[in-house]
Design an enzyme around this catalytic site. Structure first.
Site, PDB file in Angstrom:
ATOM      1  N   HIS A 332       9.680   1.102  19.894  1.00  0.00           N
ATOM      2  CA  HIS A 332       9.219   1.032  18.500  1.00  0.00           C
ATOM      3  C   HIS A 332       7.987   1.910  18.273  1.00  0.00           C
ATOM      4  O   HIS A 332       7.708   2.323  17.153  1.00  0.00           O
ATOM      5  CB  HIS A 332       8.892  -0.419  18.148  1.00  0.00           C
ATOM      6  CG  HIS A 332       8.846  -0.696  16.678  1.00  0.00           C
ATOM      7  ND1 HIS A 332       7.802  -0.314  15.873  1.00  0.00           N
ATOM      8  CD2 HIS A 332       9.738  -1.310  15.854  1.00  0.00           C
ATOM      9  CE1 HIS A 332       8.032  -0.703  14.632  1.00  0.00           C
ATOM     10  NE2 HIS A 332       9.204  -1.300  14.585  1.00  0.00           N
ATOM     11  N   ARG A 335       7.502   5.322  16.178  1.00  0.00           N
ATOM     12  CA  ARG A 335       7.213   5.331  14.742  1.00  0.00           C
ATOM     13  C   ARG A 335       5.717   5.526  14.493  1.00  0.00           C
ATOM     14  O   ARG A 335       5.302   6.303  13.632  1.00  0.00           O
ATOM     15  CB  ARG A 335       7.697   4.040  14.096  1.00  0.00           C
ATOM     16  CG  ARG A 335       9.197   3.936  14.043  1.00  0.00           C
ATOM     17  CD  ARG A 335       9.679   2.549  13.667  1.00  0.00           C
ATOM     18  NE  ARG A 335       9.196   2.090  12.367  1.00  0.00           N
ATOM     19  CZ  ARG A 335       9.686   2.481  11.203  1.00  0.00           C
ATOM     20  NH1 ARG A 335      10.667   3.371  11.160  1.00  0.00           N
ATOM     21  NH2 ARG A 335       9.218   1.978  10.076  1.00  0.00           N
ATOM     22  N   TYR A 369       5.430   3.499  -9.583  1.00  0.00           N
ATOM     23  CA  TYR A 369       5.256   4.932  -9.822  1.00  0.00           C
ATOM     24  C   TYR A 369       5.620   5.776  -8.602  1.00  0.00           C
ATOM     25  O   TYR A 369       5.460   6.974  -8.604  1.00  0.00           O
ATOM     26  CB  TYR A 369       3.806   5.231 -10.216  1.00  0.00           C
ATOM     27  CG  TYR A 369       3.469   4.747 -11.602  1.00  0.00           C
ATOM     28  CD1 TYR A 369       3.777   5.511 -12.728  1.00  0.00           C
ATOM     29  CD2 TYR A 369       2.866   3.508 -11.792  1.00  0.00           C
ATOM     30  CE1 TYR A 369       3.490   5.053 -14.001  1.00  0.00           C
ATOM     31  CE2 TYR A 369       2.557   3.041 -13.073  1.00  0.00           C
ATOM     32  CZ  TYR A 369       2.873   3.826 -14.163  1.00  0.00           C
ATOM     33  OH  TYR A 369       2.595   3.370 -15.422  1.00  0.00           O
TER      34      TYR A 369
END
Length: 400
Positions: A332, A335, A369
Site C-alpha cells: 500500500h 501510493r 467545485y
C-alpha cells in the site's frame, strides 16, 4: 339512529361499499365481499381523518363504541388518535426487545445489500465478534455505557488500541441503527469519547528517498519468485492503486487502445468508478502478464483456484522475501511514495494527484467545485511518474 346488534346482523352487502352509521363519528363499512369494518371519523387540526377500529363480529358494537370513546378522550386532551396508535405500536416494538447479536446480524445484512465490499464486511464481522462475548445476548435497550466500556477494556488490555477504537465505532453504528429502527432510544458509545487510549498514528510504510526507491525497484526486477507477483509489484509502483483494486482486477477492465484501466465502483473504497491512465511501461507489463493468462478473467488468479484472486498478503509477502520488513515497505505504501514525490516535484496540480489516488475531497463546498477528473493532466503525470521510476533505477545502477 344508532346501530343495534340486531340491525347489524340484518345488514346485507351490496354491489358497492356502504356505511351504516352509529353515533359520534362511528360507522360500519360494509364491503361487497361481506367484510364489515369499524371506522371512526374525526377532525384533528382542521383535517378530517379516519381511525380503523377492527372488524365485526370480532369487534362487537359495545367494544367498537369503547374504542371510539377512548379516541374521543384523546382528542379532548389534544392528541391525534392515529398518531397515538402509531406511537404505541413503536413503543411495543421497542419493549419487545432484540439481542445485540441479532441486531448486529441485521445491520451487517443491510450493509451487504447496500453493496459493501466483501473484505469490508469480513472485517466488520470480525470486529462485531469481539463484542459478542459480553454484549451478544443482551437486549439492545438494556446495554449501558459501562457494559460497552468493559467490552472495550478487554481489547485494550491486549494492547490493541486501534482495534478498541474501531470496536467502539462499530458498536455505535449498530446502536444508532437500533435507534433509527425503533429498537433503542440512546447510543451509549457517545459517552465513551475520550475514554479509550489513543493509539499513536502509524502511517503505512513507504519509501520516499529516490535512491532507496530505485534499489527497491531493482529488487523487484530481480525477484525470483512467481513472475506474475513481480509484475503486480511493478504495476503497484507505476499506477499507485490500492492493492485490492489491482489484486481483484479483471482483463475486461483494460482498454489498451485508449490506454485506460476502468475500475468499477464496487471495488473502490469510496464506491465511485475510477479511471486510471496507462503509461507505456504499464502497458508493457500488462502485455507481459498476458503471456501467463490461462482460463481466468482475473489478472492475478490464485494458483490453487483460478476463479479466485491471489490472497491479500501475496504482494507484501513478496516484499518481505526481498528483505524489506513491514516497517520499511508495504504494498500500500507505493501510493504514499507517489503522492509525496509527485507533490514535491511541483509539476502537478494537487487536485490531479488526489484524483489519481481516487481520494474524495472532505470539504463539501470544495468537493462541489472539484468534480473534474483532471484527465489530460493525469495522463501526462502518469507517464512522467513511470519515467521517473526508470530514472530512480538508473541512479542506483547507472550502467543498467
Amino acid at each position: 339512529m344508532p346501530l343495534s346488534d340486531v340491525a347489524i346482523r340484518n345488514l346485507k352487502s351490496r354491489d358497492k361499499p356502504f356505511k351504516a352509521t352509529d353515533s359520534h363519528g362511528l360507522y360500519l363499512l360494509i364491503n361487497p365481499t361481506g367484510s364489515r369494518l369499524w371506522r371512526f371519523k374525526y377532525r384533528f387540526s382542521g383535517k378530517e381523518k379516519l381511525l380503523a377500529l377492527g372488524s365485526y363480529p370480532l369487534v362487537g358494537l359495545k367494544l367498537a363504541r369503547e374504542k371510539r370513546d377512548d379516541a374521543r378522550l384523546l382528542l379532548v386532551e389534544g392528541y391525534d388518535p392515529s398518531a397515538e396508535r402509531k406511537r404505541r405500536k413503536r413503543q411495543e416494538f421497542l419493549e419487545k426487545g432484540i439481542s445485540f447479536s441479532k441486531l448486529a446480524a441485521e445491520y451487517l445484512d443491510k450493509l451487504k445489500r447496500e453493496g459493501r465490499a466483501a473484505q469490508t464486511l469480513k472485517k466488520l464481522e470480525w470486529i462485531v465478534s469481539l463484542a459478542e462475548a459480553r454484549l451478544g445476548d443482551m437486549e439492545v435497550k438494556e446495554i449501558e455505557t459501562q457494559d460497552i466500556l468493559a467490552c472495550l477494556r478487554v481489547v485494550e488490555a491486549e494492547g490493541k488500541f486501534e482495534t478498541a477504537g474501531r470496536l467502539r465505532s462499530t458498536i455505535g453504528a449498530i446502536l444508532r441503527y437500533a435507534i433509527a429502527t425503533g429498537r433503542a432510544t440512546t447510543d451509549p458509545t457517545q459517552a465513551l469519547k475520550g475514554a479509550l487510549i489513543s493509539p499513536k498514528k502509524k502511517h503505512r510504510s513507504a519509501l520516499t528517498d529516490k535512491r532507496e526507491l530505485g534499489a527497491l525497484l531493482l529488487a523487484i526486477d530481480a525477484y525470483s519468485g512467481e513472475p506474475k507477483t513481480a509484475i503486480g509489484l511493478q504495476l503497484l509502483a507505476i499506477l499507485a492503486p490500492r492493492p485490492g483494486e489491482l489484486r481483484l482486477a479483471s482483463w475486461d477492465e483494460f482498454d489498451f487502445e485508449e490506454a485506460t484501466w476502468r475500475v468499477p465502483a464496487e471495488r473502490m473504497k469510496m464506491r465511485l468508478p475510477h479511471r486510471v491512465p496507462l503509461p507505456r511501461q504499464a502497458v508493457r507489463w500488462l502485455e507481459e502478464l498476458m503471456r501467463y493468462r490461462q482460463k481466468s478473467d482475473l489478472l492475478f488468479p490464485s494458483t490453487r483456484e483460478w476463479k479466485k484472486a491471489i490472497s491479500e498478503n501475496t504482494f507484501n509477502q513478496a516484499i518481505r522475501r526481498m528483505g524489506y520488513n513491514k516497517d520499511k515497505v508495504t504494498a500500500h505504501g507505493f501510493r504514499a511514495t507517489f503522492s509525496t514525490l509527485a507533490n514535491e516535484s511541483g509539476k502537478w496540480n494537487p487536485d490531479a494527484i488526489e484524483r489519481a489516488l481516487a481520494h474524495v475531497e472532505g470539504n463539501d463546498v470544495r468537493r462541489a467545485y472539484a468534480r473534474g477528473e483532471h484527465w489530460d493532466e493525469r495522463v501526462e503525470m502518469a507517464q512522467w511518474w513511470a519515467d521517473e521510476l526508470d530514472g530512480y533505477r538508473d541512479v542506483v545502477n547507472p550502467d543498467g
